[in-house]
Design an enzyme around this catalytic site. Structure first.
Site, PDB file in Angstrom:
ATOM      1  N   HIS A   1      33.313  26.964 196.175  1.00 43.14           N
ATOM      2  CA  HIS A   1      33.792  25.810 195.414  1.00 43.14           C
ATOM      3  C   HIS A   1      35.296  25.901 195.223  1.00 43.14           C
ATOM      4  O   HIS A   1      35.825  26.946 194.887  1.00 43.14           O
ATOM      5  CB  HIS A   1      33.110  25.773 194.037  1.00 43.14           C
ATOM      6  CG  HIS A   1      33.563  24.619 193.193  1.00 43.14           C
ATOM      7  ND1 HIS A   1      33.028  23.359 193.322  1.00 43.14           N
ATOM      8  CD2 HIS A   1      34.523  24.530 192.238  1.00 43.14           C
ATOM      9  CE1 HIS A   1      33.633  22.543 192.471  1.00 43.14           C
ATOM     10  NE2 HIS A   1      34.542  23.217 191.809  1.00 43.14           N
TER      11      HIS A   1
ATOM     12  N   ARG B   1      35.081  13.601 177.578  1.00 41.34           N
ATOM     13  CA  ARG B   1      36.323  14.391 177.606  1.00 41.34           C
ATOM     14  C   ARG B   1      37.474  13.569 178.157  1.00 41.34           C
ATOM     15  O   ARG B   1      38.602  13.638 177.677  1.00 41.34           O
ATOM     16  CB  ARG B   1      36.143  15.655 178.463  1.00 41.34           C
ATOM     17  CG  ARG B   1      35.314  16.735 177.781  1.00 41.34           C
ATOM     18  CD  ARG B   1      34.881  17.785 178.786  1.00 41.34           C
ATOM     19  NE  ARG B   1      35.995  18.459 179.424  1.00 41.34           N
ATOM     20  CZ  ARG B   1      35.932  19.059 180.612  1.00 41.34           C
ATOM     21  NH1 ARG B   1      34.794  19.087 181.297  1.00 41.34           N
ATOM     22  NH2 ARG B   1      36.982  19.660 181.113  1.00 41.34           N
TER      23      ARG B   1
ATOM     24  N   LYS C   1      27.247  23.184 187.277  1.00 41.07           N
ATOM     25  CA  LYS C   1      26.816  22.509 188.508  1.00 41.07           C
ATOM     26  C   LYS C   1      26.524  23.516 189.623  1.00 41.07           C
ATOM     27  O   LYS C   1      25.581  23.361 190.393  1.00 41.07           O
ATOM     28  CB  LYS C   1      27.876  21.491 188.943  1.00 41.07           C
ATOM     29  CG  LYS C   1      27.879  20.254 188.043  1.00 41.07           C
ATOM     30  CD  LYS C   1      29.040  19.322 188.324  1.00 41.07           C
ATOM     31  CE  LYS C   1      30.322  19.855 187.725  1.00 41.07           C
ATOM     32  NZ  LYS C   1      31.439  18.921 187.653  1.00 41.07           N
TER      33      LYS C   1
ATOM     34  N   ASP D   1      26.660  17.534 181.825  1.00 41.54           N
ATOM     35  CA  ASP D   1      28.055  17.623 182.257  1.00 41.54           C
ATOM     36  C   ASP D   1      28.621  16.235 182.549  1.00 41.54           C
ATOM     37  O   ASP D   1      29.757  15.933 182.190  1.00 41.54           O
ATOM     38  CB  ASP D   1      28.196  18.518 183.480  1.00 41.54           C
ATOM     39  CG  ASP D   1      29.618  18.482 184.023  1.00 41.54           C
ATOM     40  OD1 ASP D   1      30.529  18.911 183.295  1.00 41.54           O
ATOM     41  OD2 ASP D   1      29.831  17.982 185.143  1.00 41.54           O
TER      42      ASP D   1
ATOM     43  N   SER E   1      31.845  23.339 182.880  1.00 45.08           N
ATOM     44  CA  SER E   1      31.540  22.143 183.672  1.00 45.08           C
ATOM     45  C   SER E   1      31.319  22.519 185.145  1.00 45.08           C
ATOM     46  O   SER E   1      30.316  22.151 185.767  1.00 45.08           O
ATOM     47  CB  SER E   1      32.702  21.153 183.531  1.00 45.08           C
ATOM     48  OG  SER E   1      32.637  20.141 184.491  1.00 45.08           O
TER      49      SER E   1
HETATM   50  N1  URA Z   1      36.026  19.876 187.815  1.00 44.92           N
HETATM   51  C1  URA Z   1      34.866  19.802 187.139  1.00 44.92           C
HETATM   52  O1  URA Z   1      33.811  19.707 187.732  1.00 44.92           O
HETATM   53  N2  URA Z   1      34.908  19.828 185.794  1.00 44.92           N
HETATM   54  C2  URA Z   1      36.046  19.942 185.080  1.00 44.92           C
HETATM   55  O2  URA Z   1      36.000  19.967 183.874  1.00 44.92           O
HETATM   56  C3  URA Z   1      37.248  20.013 185.805  1.00 44.92           C
HETATM   57  C4  URA Z   1      37.204  19.994 187.175  1.00 44.92           C
END
Ligand code: URA
Ligand code: CA
Length: 432
Positions: A82, A168, A187, A161, A183
């Site tokens: 990632h 946010r 995932k 999320d 966050s």
């Molecule tokens: N990417 C994400 O998936 N979440 C965040 O909070 C910032 C970048």
């Protein structure tokens, strides 16, 4: 349990328990906790921070708020990679087939691009026929047979999320390290990989503008991953200028093909070898990073890696002939050069703004609803530290419109030529 008490504790810097954090996430996801209380909770977190344990509870609660993908039917250790975001980041397109070509299982869930950053799924869709929406059982079957699939998120992954991120965004609580770390990791954990390699970018084109913040984010995510029983490591890489030369979609596919032939830009090749070696070791296909790197280099020089790319494209419905016939990729109507206005050395290429220039051509999305033009994009002919003569082309621009004064202006405003310039350090740190 009452939300107001939890907000008060967080406001006063107290450490929350797993039960309290579960209560917050479950309640916000099912709607029993309203936006105004969640907003206060997020702002309290922004100001008072969280311990690694709290961040791990938060991450696990968010990842369990929806589907948890089960990849246990795939043999061996599944590795995922990632990136926290970049411009012209062609890495995954090269890494996925390359790492798979030495026998590691790459079950990669990717995303789409927004704003100045491009998304791997969009780039892959530049290949005629390529399908990124794959059902879970099909995804598992492909990875078992061929060791690699790159797909969009299937099912309902970490809905908490999604909801929290939207809040946010409008409450000025995006740039909080515990919130970003949870966050991203929620995932990754929900998507089922056993091992996770993180590329935390830093610089103008990245989420983390400075090295210090990038370090904190990387260390935090690595610790969460380990606490959640996933083998996790991170590198911190430079995104002050775009990665490689191509920024777009079809041209990044071409760049990936070149890299799989061993002819990619130097910075992209280095990223691929460093990240790839880590993935191969985590997948237990090599005992040391040196051995892993040798395997990857050999796979590229023998053509095995490129064949794996063809196989990956064919498995997902795309036309593998694009590898030997680049004219099968979408082609732009016009090609323009951007001549340097003076001689000197490139001292800066502002990554996010160059990403914006590519977006203006149609290579990226301003809003989620925008449709991408796969054919258009930019190829950088110079990078930071390169010498340039007045009149020499800085950038080749692929466009489907004839008037590109707006694009040229953004490029000229964000490419700096001076008497000296040094190539930025590509990889700042490796955190294991
Ligand atoms: N990417 C994400 O998936 N979440 C965040 O909070 C910032 C970048
Ligand atoms: Ca690139």
């Amino acid at each position: 349990m009452r939300m107001v008490d939890i907000i008060m504790d967080k406001r006063d810097g107290k450490k929350l328990s797993q039960e309290e954090i579960d209560f917050v996430i479950t309640g916000y996801t099912d709607g029993s906790i309203p936006d105004y209380q969640m907003s206060a909770f997020l702002m309290a977190t922004y100001f008072t921070d969280m311990t690694d344990e709290e961040i791990t509870y938060l991450t696990m609660a968010m990842s369990q708020s929806g589907d948890m993908i089960d990849l246990s039917e795939i043999n061996g250790i599944k590795v995922d990679k990632h990136s926290t975001g970049g411009v012209g980041d062609t890495t995954t397109l090269v890494l996925a087939p390359l790492v798979a070509s030495v026998g590691a299982a790459v079950a990669k869930m990717s995303g789409r691009g927004l704003g100045h950053t491009g998304g791997t799924l969009d780039k892959l869709e530049a290949i005629p026929g390529f399908e990124v929406e794959i059902q879970n059982d099909q995804f598992i079957k492909i990875v078992n047979e061929s060791h690699v699939a790159v797909a969009g998120q299937s099912g309902d992954l970490a809905p908490a999320d999604k909801k929290i991120y939207a809040l946010r965004d409008v409450t000025s609580t995006v740039d909080s390290i515990p919130l970003i770390a949870s966050s991203i990791m929620s995932k990754k954990i929900a998507s089922g990989a056993d091992a996770i390699v993180l590329d935390v970018t830093t610089g103008d084109g990245a989420f983390m503008k400075n090295l210090e913040d990038a370090e904190r984010l990387a260390h935090t995510m690595v610790r969460i991953g380990k606490l959640a029983n996933r083998q996790t490591m991170a590198i911190i890489s430079d995104m002050s200028q775009p990665l490689g030369n191509a920024i777009g979609n079809a041209n990044e596919i071409q760049e990936a093909i070149d890299a799989l032939r061993g002819n990619g830009p130097e910075d992209l090749m280095e990223m691929v070898y460093v990240l790839g070696s880590q993935m191969v070791v985590l997948a237990e296909k090599a005992a040391t990073l040196e051995e892993a790197r040798k395997m990857l280099e050999e796979s590229i020089s023998s053509g095995k890696a490129l064949n794996k790319f063809k196989e990956m494209v064919a498995n997902q419905g795309g036309n593998p002939d694009v590898v030997d016939h680049p004219e099968l990729l979408p082609q732009a109507k016009y090609t323009f050069e951007l001549p340097a206005k003076e001689s000197g050395v490139i001292s800066k290429m502002v990554a996010d703004q160059i990403g914006v220039a590519a977006m203006l051509l149609g290579a990226g999305r301003r809003t989620k609803e925008d449709v991408i033009d796969y054919a258009v994009g930019l190829n950088l002919n110079k990078k930071v530290g390169d010498a340039v003569q007045e009149g020499e082309s800085l950038v080749t621009i692929y466009s489907n419109r004839e008037d590109i004064e707006d694009v040229k202006k953004v490029l000229y405003d964000n490419i700096f030529i001076s008497e000296s310039g040094i190539e930025p350090k590509l990889i700042h740190e490796i955190i294991t």
